[in-house]
Scaffold this motif. Structure first.
Motif, PDB file in Angstrom:
ATOM      1  N   ALA A 104       0.830  -1.212   0.000  1.00 13.34           N
ATOM      2  CA  ALA A 104       0.000   0.000   0.000  1.00 13.34           C
ATOM      3  C   ALA A 104       0.859   1.254   0.000  1.00 13.34           C
ATOM      4  O   ALA A 104       0.613   2.205  -0.742  1.00 13.34           O
ATOM      5  N   THR A 105       1.880   1.268   0.838  1.00 20.49           N
ATOM      6  CA  THR A 105       2.759   2.434   0.913  1.00 20.49           C
ATOM      7  C   THR A 105       3.964   2.302  -0.009  1.00 20.49           C
ATOM      8  O   THR A 105       4.649   3.292  -0.275  1.00 20.49           O
ATOM      9  N   GLY A 106       4.254   1.088  -0.436  1.00 21.50           N
ATOM     10  CA  GLY A 106       5.443   0.848  -1.241  1.00 21.50           C
ATOM     11  C   GLY A 106       6.689   0.650  -0.409  1.00 21.50           C
ATOM     12  O   GLY A 106       7.808   0.674  -0.934  1.00 21.50           O
ATOM     13  N   TRP A 107       6.512   0.433   0.918  1.00 21.50           N
ATOM     14  CA  TRP A 107       7.679   0.257   1.781  1.00 21.50           C
ATOM     15  C   TRP A 107       8.440  -1.008   1.365  1.00 21.50           C
ATOM     16  O   TRP A 107       7.858  -2.071   1.227  1.00 21.50           O
ATOM     17  N   GLY A 108       9.709  -0.876   1.167  1.00 24.11           N
ATOM     18  CA  GLY A 108      10.534  -1.975   0.665  1.00 24.11           C
ATOM     19  C   GLY A 108      10.588  -2.025  -0.850  1.00 24.11           C
ATOM     20  O   GLY A 108      11.392  -2.771  -1.423  1.00 24.11           O
ATOM     21  N   HIS A 167      -3.998   4.489  -6.586  1.00 24.27           N
ATOM     22  CA  HIS A 167      -4.718   3.464  -5.821  1.00 24.27           C
ATOM     23  C   HIS A 167      -5.037   3.898  -4.384  1.00 24.27           C
ATOM     24  O   HIS A 167      -5.475   3.078  -3.579  1.00 24.27           O
ATOM     25  N   TRP A 168      -4.840   5.181  -4.074  1.00 21.39           N
ATOM     26  CA  TRP A 168      -5.350   5.727  -2.803  1.00 21.39           C
ATOM     27  C   TRP A 168      -6.491   6.679  -3.161  1.00 21.39           C
ATOM     28  O   TRP A 168      -6.281   7.666  -3.875  1.00 21.39           O
ATOM     29  N   PHE A 169      -7.682   6.413  -2.650  1.00 23.01           N
ATOM     30  CA  PHE A 169      -8.861   7.194  -3.051  1.00 23.01           C
ATOM     31  C   PHE A 169      -8.643   8.661  -2.713  1.00 23.01           C
ATOM     32  O   PHE A 169      -8.345   9.017  -1.575  1.00 23.01           O
ATOM     33  N   CYS A 170      -8.824   9.525  -3.717  1.00 23.02           N
ATOM     34  CA  CYS A 170      -8.445  10.931  -3.558  1.00 23.02           C
ATOM     35  C   CYS A 170      -9.485  11.918  -4.062  1.00 23.02           C
ATOM     36  O   CYS A 170      -9.382  13.117  -3.771  1.00 23.02           O
ATOM     37  N   HIS A 171     -10.498  11.475  -4.836  1.00 22.75           N
ATOM     38  CA  HIS A 171     -11.358  12.433  -5.534  1.00 22.75           C
ATOM     39  C   HIS A 171     -12.563  11.680  -6.078  1.00 22.75           C
ATOM     40  O   HIS A 171     -12.526  10.450  -6.237  1.00 22.75           O
ATOM     41  N   ALA A 172     -13.618  12.416  -6.404  1.00 27.32           N
ATOM     42  CA  ALA A 172     -14.786  11.783  -7.034  1.00 27.32           C
ATOM     43  C   ALA A 172     -14.412  11.144  -8.370  1.00 27.32           C
ATOM     44  O   ALA A 172     -15.020  10.157  -8.792  1.00 27.32           O
ATOM     45  N   LEU A 173     -13.397  11.698  -9.037  1.00 30.58           N
ATOM     46  CA  LEU A 173     -12.915  11.128 -10.302  1.00 30.58           C
ATOM     47  C   LEU A 173     -11.637  10.308 -10.107  1.00 30.58           C
ATOM     48  O   LEU A 173     -10.793  10.222 -10.998  1.00 30.58           O
ATOM     49  N   MET A 202       3.235   2.485  -4.751  1.00 31.05           N
ATOM     50  CA  MET A 202       3.733   3.376  -3.698  1.00 31.05           C
ATOM     51  C   MET A 202       2.676   4.404  -3.320  1.00 31.05           C
ATOM     52  O   MET A 202       1.725   4.664  -4.058  1.00 31.05           O
ATOM     53  N   GLU A 203       2.884   4.985  -2.157  1.00 25.63           N
ATOM     54  CA  GLU A 203       2.057   6.072  -1.618  1.00 25.63           C
ATOM     55  C   GLU A 203       2.804   7.377  -1.791  1.00 25.63           C
ATOM     56  O   GLU A 203       4.027   7.425  -1.620  1.00 25.63           O
ATOM     57  N   ILE A 204       2.078   8.460  -2.121  1.00 30.68           N
ATOM     58  CA  ILE A 204       2.656   9.803  -2.143  1.00 30.68           C
ATOM     59  C   ILE A 204       1.728  10.712  -1.339  1.00 30.68           C
ATOM     60  O   ILE A 204       0.651  11.086  -1.789  1.00 30.68           O
ATOM     61  N   GLY A 205       2.137  11.029  -0.099  1.00 25.49           N
ATOM     62  CA  GLY A 205       1.323  11.876   0.760  1.00 25.49           C
ATOM     63  C   GLY A 205       1.309  13.312   0.271  1.00 25.49           C
ATOM     64  O   GLY A 205       2.127  13.710  -0.563  1.00 25.49           O
ATOM     65  N   PRO A 206       0.389  14.129   0.761  1.00 20.77           N
ATOM     66  CA  PRO A 206       0.317  15.523   0.327  1.00 20.77           C
ATOM     67  C   PRO A 206       1.613  16.274   0.626  1.00 20.77           C
ATOM     68  O   PRO A 206       2.115  16.248   1.748  1.00 20.77           O
ATOM     69  N   GLN A 207       2.183  16.881  -0.425  1.00 17.12           N
ATOM     70  CA  GLN A 207       3.435  17.633  -0.400  1.00 17.12           C
ATOM     71  C   GLN A 207       4.676  16.744  -0.333  1.00 17.12           C
ATOM     72  O   GLN A 207       5.791  17.241  -0.173  1.00 17.12           O
ATOM     73  N   ALA A 208       4.508  15.436  -0.493  1.00 17.16           N
ATOM     74  CA  ALA A 208       5.639  14.511  -0.485  1.00 17.16           C
ATOM     75  C   ALA A 208       6.116  14.217  -1.896  1.00 17.16           C
ATOM     76  O   ALA A 208       5.396  14.445  -2.886  1.00 17.16           O
ATOM     77  N   THR A 209       7.336  13.700  -1.992  1.00 17.67           N
ATOM     78  CA  THR A 209       7.886  13.187  -3.240  1.00 17.67           C
ATOM     79  C   THR A 209       8.300  11.751  -3.014  1.00 17.67           C
ATOM     80  O   THR A 209       8.974  11.444  -2.023  1.00 17.67           O
ATOM     81  N   SER A 210       7.911  10.855  -3.919  1.00 16.17           N
ATOM     82  CA  SER A 210       8.273   9.444  -3.811  1.00 16.17           C
ATOM     83  C   SER A 210       8.698   8.933  -5.173  1.00 16.17           C
ATOM     84  O   SER A 210       8.207   9.402  -6.215  1.00 16.17           O
TER      85      SER A 210
END
Length: 634
Positions: free
Chosen positions: A104-108, A615-621, A590-598
């Motif tokens: 989910a986060t892409g850890w590893g 794949h992290w729900f973020c918007h109606a679209l 991977m996960e990219i949190g708000p204002q993060a870079t991954s």
């Protein structure tokens, strides 16, 4: 409401229950009585009991939208992760991947996480045991949580502002890091951790079948640098550890004083040890150059073996195979838990300077050895003079008075056991709220039980274990919650929510993605605005932004066989708006949190069209947030 009724309700409210609540309790109590097969009008005693239960239940209830009072950090055992729970609700809030791989986060999987894991980036599993928070002046400071990996001999650090692992260290010269604690005062300069298994030194193929050449070490880590500070050679196998409130001493339980390699060989002696380490004298020796190194390691090592009559350690004899090692919050005592003895051993920390000065003998430092029950493993404290010890074989928590136990050791006839509470089943670690600090508040205790048996719906041969929450705020312990947990959670620590200050957004200069930002600068890319592809031979770096519901680049082309690095910067500034990046059929997530870079790197080894999506729900679209990687045939 007439004035008389209003006055009565006001008085009842002062006593902790309103008229409405009292009547509600009456109804609940009546239902409970009916459920037991009793009929008729409730007696005053039954009525009062039902009201008391209603007050008690309300005390521990965390309603929808309400926040818990405490954070709990649970080790994930052989899942390799750390879990965050809220107490008293026991709701799981978050899982922090540490020694495991997590999609989910892409850890590893991400470039950032592989850099953090360092020389163990290719190790996909772990066995996380003992999470402990950094301290200042013996109080939790909310900065870091440290956790050990027994399986792969590692220690990791979690930043509590973002709840992410930011450092990981493989410990040299030892095998199986078990007990772990932090230095409490003046601050967490060091992390103390035990090497459990004895191995040849150096372990390079020599002395394979000569156990007389095996030994292990007490390991000390610089908490800020996450680098080794020094190591201490010991006799026996180290188990659990803790530190005092002066900064001078640490202690560790130690079994296998026989120095055997089989079960029978390790069980002959009637006593093993609590090993005490004089941290100040060890620091002075290293500063003076009085140390050695082993093999290729440059870590300073001092000899703390009993057989060497070391000035750095003292070996206090305690009943065989001691397990837990715990420091009382008043700073007075180390407690070594017996495991194979029905006793725990209370060691006076104030007597340790005299012990190291040669003024008293080892057993003279012991001030109590109360008999508690079968299989004492770990002891926790409430800050009111009471201790709580798990009895593995009896499946109980025993509450006992520390001062009375000491009085009994000195010949006074007193009853130091206050209560025994059945738990389900076979408890290992336990932990009280704030109980490892000066701020122990005596509100709750968690019992981490190794078996659940009949407590929950059956799930086949492999079943969940059981965490139980116990109210210890009154004279009697009261069980208030059962909760299944997986895999072996092993240990936890509980901190008041006021001590932890998590960020809502990432900052653009966060060190976790500093190397990715540096690479972008070398490529001439401005992460906040640019969406471009950089080709460097058969290595391709794809830079794009994301803001719900769009990636900054909806397609890019590469060639079959290219090694592709996708680097995404999340421009959203609203908390909770996390984006993901998942590339179909390439094992990239991977996960990219708000204002993060991954960033994540993979090989485009097949020609064709491959969709990537958030794949992290973020918007109606959210479903429309996607793009294509077009892989041209080589």
């Amino acid at each position: 409401m007439d004035e008389k009724t209003k006055t009565i309700e006001q008085e009842e409210t002062k006593k902790g229950i309103s008229r409405r609540g009292f009547l509600g309790a009456s109804a609940a109590g009546a239902a409970g009585v009916a459920g037991l097969g009793l009929t008729g009008v409730m007696t005053p005693a039954q009525f009062a009991q039902a009201a008391d239960k209603a007050r008690h239940d309300a005390k521990h209830n965390v309603g929808p939208g309400e926040l818990d009072e405490y954070y709990g950090f649970w080790s994930g055992g052989h899942s390799g992760e750390v879990r965050i729970l809220g107490l008293p609700s026991m709701r799981e809030l978050m899982r922090i991947p540490v020694f495991n791989t997590e999609s989910a986060t892409g850890w590893g999987l991400t470039d950032e996480s592989k850099r953090i894991k360092g020389d163990s980036a290719d190790v996909l599993c772990g066995d996380a045991h003992h999470p402990h928070m950094s301290m200042t002046d013996g109080r939790y400071d909310g900065k870091y949580v440290f956790i050990n990996d027994k399986l792969n001999t590692r220690v990791a650090r979690i930043r509590c502002d973002v709840m992410k692992t930011d450092k990981m260290l493989t410990i040299p010269n030892v095998q199986a890091i078990h007990g772990l604690r932090v230095q409490k005062v003046p601050h967490t300069k060091y992390v103390f951790c035990n090497g459990e298994f004895r191995i040849p030194q150096p372990n390079d193929g020599r002395d394979l079948n000569d156990p007389t050449k095996y030994f292990t070490m007490f390991n000390v880590i610089d908490a800020e640098k996450m680098e080794m500070a020094f190591q201490v050679i010991v006799d026996g196998n180290l188990d659990n550890t803790d530190a005092d409130y002066t900064g001078r001493f640490a202690a560790a339980t130690c079994y296998n004083s026989e120095e055997g390699v089989t079960l029978a060989e390790t069980m002959r002696n009637e006593r093993d040890w609590l090993v005490v380490f004089d941290i100040h004298s060890i620091e002075k020796a290293i500063k003076a150059g009085k140390f050695q190194t082993i093999g290729d390691s440059k870590v300073p090592v001092v000899d703390g073996r009993k057989k060497a009559n070391s000035a750095y350690t003292k070996y206090i004899p305690v009943p065989k195979s001691p397990h837990g090692c715990n420091t009382s919050p008043d700073g007075e005592y180390f407690v070594a838990n017996g495991k194979l003895s029905p006793t725990v051993t209370i060691v006076s920390i104030k007597k340790l300077p005299d012990l190291f000065a040669g003024k008293i003998k080892e057993r003279d430092a012991i001030v109590g050895e109360p008999e508690l029950g079968l299989g004492p493993l770990h002891t926790a404290f409430d800050g009111r003079g009471n201790a709580y010890t798990t009895l593995f074989l009896d499946s109980q928590i025993v509450k006992w008075d520390v001062k009375k136990a000491i009085e009994a050791y000195n010949g006074k006839k007193v009853n130091y056991i206050k209560q025994k509470l059945d738990v389900h089943y076979q408890p290992g670690h336990n932990h009280t709220t704030m109980g490892e600090t000066r701020d122990a508040d005596g509100k709750y205790l968690v019992s981490l039980c190794k078996f659940s048996k009949d407590r929950f719906l059956p799930t086949g041969p492999l079943r969940a274990e059981n965490d139980q929450l116990i109210d210890i705020s009154g004279e009697e312990m009261k069980l208030v919650h059962d909760g299944p947990t997986f895999a072996e959670p092993h240990d936890c620590m509980i901190v008041h929510r006021s001590k932890v200050k998590p960020k809502k957004l990432w900052t653009r200069d966060d060190p976790i993605f500093a190397e990715t930002v540096a690479q972008a600068k070398r490529d001439g890319v401005t992460l906040e605005t640019d969406n471009k592809v950089i080709r460097d031979g058969n290595r391709v770096r794809v830079y794009m932004t994301s803001i719900a519901p769009n990636f900054g680049m909806t397609e890019f082309n590469v060639k079959q066989g290219d090694t592709v690095t996708v680097c995404i910067t999340n421009l959203d500034q609203v908390e909770d708006v996390t984006h993901g990046f998942a590339m179909c059929q390439h094992g990239a997530s991977m996960e990219i949190g708000p204002q993060a870079t991954s960033s994540i790197t993979f090989k485009a080894d097949k020609p064709g069209v491959f969709w990537y999506y958030c794949h992290w729900f973020c918007h109606a679209l959210h479903m429309e947030m996607r793009g294509r990687m077009i892989v041209e045939k080589a």
